[in-house]
Design a protein around this motif. Structure first.
Motif, PDB file in Angstrom:
ATOM      1  N   ASP A   1      11.780  81.937 -51.566  1.00  0.00           N
ATOM      2  CA  ASP A   1      11.897  82.875 -50.352  1.00  0.00           C
ATOM      3  C   ASP A   1      10.308  83.424 -50.005  1.00  0.00           C
ATOM      4  O   ASP A   1      10.366  85.010 -50.521  1.00  0.00           O
ATOM      5  N   VAL A   2       9.257  83.131 -49.737  1.00  0.00           N
ATOM      6  CA  VAL A   2       8.135  83.900 -49.997  1.00  0.00           C
ATOM      7  C   VAL A   2       7.252  83.270 -48.062  1.00  0.00           C
ATOM      8  O   VAL A   2       7.722  82.064 -47.870  1.00  0.00           O
ATOM      9  N   THR A   3       6.984  84.670 -47.268  1.00  0.00           N
ATOM     10  CA  THR A   3       6.210  84.380 -46.220  1.00  0.00           C
ATOM     11  C   THR A   3       4.888  84.874 -46.785  1.00  0.00           C
ATOM     12  O   THR A   3       4.365  85.319 -47.732  1.00  0.00           O
ATOM     13  N   GLU A   4       4.189  83.986 -45.627  1.00  0.00           N
ATOM     14  CA  GLU A   4       2.605  84.342 -45.968  1.00  0.00           C
ATOM     15  C   GLU A   4       2.361  84.832 -44.554  1.00  0.00           C
ATOM     16  O   GLU A   4       2.452  84.640 -43.540  1.00  0.00           O
ATOM     17  N   LEU A   5       1.571  86.070 -44.376  1.00  0.00           N
ATOM     18  CA  LEU A   5       0.981  86.454 -44.304  1.00  0.00           C
ATOM     19  C   LEU A   5      -0.109  86.568 -43.813  1.00  0.00           C
ATOM     20  O   LEU A   5      -1.456  87.099 -44.739  1.00  0.00           O
ATOM     21  N   VAL A   6      -1.050  85.549 -42.661  1.00  0.00           N
ATOM     22  CA  VAL A   6      -2.718  85.183 -42.966  1.00  0.00           C
ATOM     23  C   VAL A   6      -3.481  86.497 -41.935  1.00  0.00           C
ATOM     24  O   VAL A   6      -2.852  86.896 -40.613  1.00  0.00           O
ATOM     25  N   VAL A   7      -4.100  87.297 -42.288  1.00  0.00           N
ATOM     26  CA  VAL A   7      -4.713  89.031 -41.692  1.00  0.00           C
ATOM     27  C   VAL A   7      -6.681  88.455 -41.578  1.00  0.00           C
ATOM     28  O   VAL A   7      -7.490  88.233 -42.337  1.00  0.00           O
ATOM     29  N   PRO A   8      -6.624  88.129 -39.670  1.00  0.00           N
ATOM     30  CA  PRO A   8      -7.650  87.586 -39.286  1.00  0.00           C
ATOM     31  C   PRO A   8      -8.878  88.442 -39.923  1.00  0.00           C
ATOM     32  O   PRO A   8      -8.356  89.386 -39.675  1.00  0.00           O
ATOM     33  N   GLY A   9     -10.596  88.542 -40.254  1.00  0.00           N
ATOM     34  CA  GLY A   9     -11.184  89.337 -40.547  1.00  0.00           C
ATOM     35  C   GLY A   9     -10.544  90.124 -41.234  1.00  0.00           C
ATOM     36  O   GLY A   9     -11.527  91.502 -41.634  1.00  0.00           O
ATOM     37  N   GLY A  10     -10.064  90.027 -42.209  1.00  0.00           N
ATOM     38  CA  GLY A  10      -9.622  90.952 -43.627  1.00  0.00           C
ATOM     39  C   GLY A  10     -10.439  91.175 -44.993  1.00  0.00           C
ATOM     40  O   GLY A  10     -10.570  89.584 -44.662  1.00  0.00           O
ATOM     41  N   VAL A  11     -10.683  91.614 -45.344  1.00  0.00           N
ATOM     42  CA  VAL A  11     -11.773  91.376 -46.680  1.00  0.00           C
ATOM     43  C   VAL A  11     -11.028  91.203 -47.996  1.00  0.00           C
ATOM     44  O   VAL A  11      -9.063  90.990 -47.962  1.00  0.00           O
ATOM     45  N   HIS A  12     -10.860  91.027 -48.935  1.00  0.00           N
ATOM     46  CA  HIS A  12     -10.751  91.347 -50.640  1.00  0.00           C
ATOM     47  C   HIS A  12      -9.209  92.278 -50.741  1.00  0.00           C
ATOM     48  O   HIS A  12      -7.510  91.299 -50.407  1.00  0.00           O
ATOM     49  N   ASP A  13      -9.212  93.770 -50.045  1.00  0.00           N
ATOM     50  CA  ASP A  13      -7.914  94.284 -50.881  1.00  0.00           C
ATOM     51  C   ASP A  13      -8.154  94.114 -48.666  1.00  0.00           C
ATOM     52  O   ASP A  13      -8.581  95.778 -48.292  1.00  0.00           O
ATOM     53  N   LEU A  14      -6.888  93.775 -48.208  1.00  0.00           N
ATOM     54  CA  LEU A  14      -6.405  93.814 -47.097  1.00  0.00           C
ATOM     55  C   LEU A  14      -6.221  95.614 -46.432  1.00  0.00           C
ATOM     56  O   LEU A  14      -6.528  96.066 -45.291  1.00  0.00           O
ATOM     57  N   THR A  15      -5.653  96.488 -47.465  1.00  0.00           N
ATOM     58  CA  THR A  15      -5.282  97.571 -46.900  1.00  0.00           C
ATOM     59  C   THR A  15      -6.808  98.847 -46.892  1.00  0.00           C
ATOM     60  O   THR A  15      -7.601  99.610 -46.543  1.00  0.00           O
ATOM     61  N   LEU A  16      -8.551  98.195 -47.697  1.00  0.00           N
ATOM     62  CA  LEU A  16      -9.844  98.343 -47.165  1.00  0.00           C
ATOM     63  C   LEU A  16     -10.110  97.641 -45.656  1.00  0.00           C
ATOM     64  O   LEU A  16     -11.096  98.085 -45.856  1.00  0.00           O
ATOM     65  N   SER A  17      -9.901  96.670 -45.050  1.00  0.00           N
ATOM     66  CA  SER A  17     -10.699  96.282 -44.379  1.00  0.00           C
ATOM     67  C   SER A  17     -10.602  97.310 -43.186  1.00  0.00           C
ATOM     68  O   SER A  17     -10.256  98.515 -43.365  1.00  0.00           O
ATOM     69  N   ALA A  18     -12.140  96.584 -42.249  1.00  0.00           N
ATOM     70  CA  ALA A  18     -11.838  96.976 -40.801  1.00  0.00           C
ATOM     71  C   ALA A  18     -10.769  97.472 -40.689  1.00  0.00           C
ATOM     72  O   ALA A  18     -10.072  96.975 -40.526  1.00  0.00           O
ATOM     73  N   ARG A  19     -10.699  98.597 -39.547  1.00  0.00           N
ATOM     74  CA  ARG A  19      -9.193  99.572 -38.402  1.00  0.00           C
ATOM     75  C   ARG A  19      -8.164  98.292 -38.161  1.00  0.00           C
ATOM     76  O   ARG A  19      -7.671  98.126 -38.281  1.00  0.00           O
TER      77      ARG A  19
END
Length: 351
Positions: free
Chosen positions: A304-322
């Protein structure tokens, strides 16, 4: 010929000898010396537990308890992540693993371990502690990069455990370090050679490249984030033979296939690029790991694995641009809401 690894022996070891004691740990809380009030910290064996006391203007946590696990050359400083979870109805905790962040002791080599099960023990101890503090709430583990690799191995090893020793109820992997982003010879022959000589030269430095990614994140360099540069070094943190061997053994275990029992969300950027100041997408790509490798290993984590792809995300997605950051947080909370009983609404305060 891959790394030799006794699967049965290793997994028995991970679920027995490295388990925390069965008794509940007594925690001695004090104001967090890095983030300040209202954050608090408490020693947890060789690790450190951090908590964000639930704001009095919000309803009591009703969804779950979130436990954040950092990556390499990292520690918990993302106060906006704590507030995001709290606003969505979660109790929030983070663990700084042994020899990292708040847990770094004099004379220790930062982040250096020769077996990822050492850090898995810290995750297990933290999970037991927060379950004792927040009884009845499901546990969501949010793990980044190398922390994502270690948390995956821990979740697999504890898939049949029960009660406080059980694996997570939900596992969120933020750009997990599931494979080596390197030329083929380093991933094969080079890995085999280091595995054989690792015990003889475990602390020898084999990589010492600057981290343009970390350098670019820092507010003093024009980035968005403030962090302690002695604990997350913009110049990067050298990689040593023993740590490299430990990581590659863990990655080999993932490649053979894990059976993580809980739902898993693997979140990543939509592209990778060079970790170079000349890269015009330095602030819009994963410049540390290969996102295609992550995607290829999704089937190796569990059923049970879901993939979430974040356009424009950096390595730590929580530190990406707004924009990408909001997309990640919204997507992650929405996924969790659908997997938790009586889940909280996937909302959070602007950051």
């Amino acid at each position: 010929m891959g790394i030799r690894h006794d699967r049965d022996r290793a997994e028995r070891h991970a679920t027995s000898a490295h388990n925390p004691a069965s008794s509940q740990v007594t925690l001695h809380w004090r104001t967090d010396h890095l983030l300040g009030a209202p954050f608090q910290e408490a020693p947890l064996g060789p690790a450190t537990l951090v908590r964000y006391p639930h704001p009095p203007d919000l309803p009591a946590p009703r969804a779950a308890v979130a436990l954040h696990v950092h990556g390499y050359n990292d520690y918990f400083f993302q106060d906006h992540l704590a507030r995001t979870f709290a606003a969505a109805g979660y109790a929030f905790y983070a663990v700084d693993l042994r020899a990292a962040g708040r847990s770094l002791r004099p004379g220790q080599i930062p982040h250096f371990v020769t077996d990822l099960r050492e850090q898995a023990t810290d995750i297990a101890t933290a999970a037991r502690a927060v379950r004792g503090l927040e009884p009845g709430l499901p546990l969501l583990v949010h793990a980044h990069s190398t922390g994502g690799l270690t948390a995956s191995l821990w979740a697999h090893a504890h898939r049949n455990a029960a009660g406080a020793d059980a694996g997570p109820d939900l596992l969120v992997l933020d750009s997990p370090f599931l494979d080596l982003h390197a030329p083929t010879w380093q991933r094969t022959v080079g890995t085999q050679f280091l595995d054989r000589v690792g015990r003889l030269a475990s602390t020898r430095i084999i990589s010492d490249n600057p981290s343009r990614y970390a350098e670019h994140l820092l507010a003093a360099n024009g980035g968005r984030w403030e962090f302690d540069t002695t604990l997350k070094r913009p110049e990067g943190l050298p990689g040593r033979v023993g740590w490299f061997v430990a990581v590659r053994r863990g990655q080999a275990r993932v490649a053979r296939g894990l059976q993580i029992a809980c739902p898993v969300l693997l979140a990543r950027s939509d592209s990778s690029g060079p970790d170079s100041p000349d890269n015009p997408l330095l602030d819009a790509q994963d410049t540390v790991l290969d996102v295609e490798q992550m995607a290829a290993l999704v089937p190796c984590l569990g059923e049970d694995v879901t993939e979430l792809v974040v356009p424009g995300g950096v390595h730590d997605l929580t530190l990406s641009a707004r924009g990408p950051r909001e997309a990640y947080l919204d997507g992650m909370l929405h996924w969790a809401q659908g997997r938790l009983p009586d889940g909280a609404a996937p909302t959070h305060r602007p950051t």
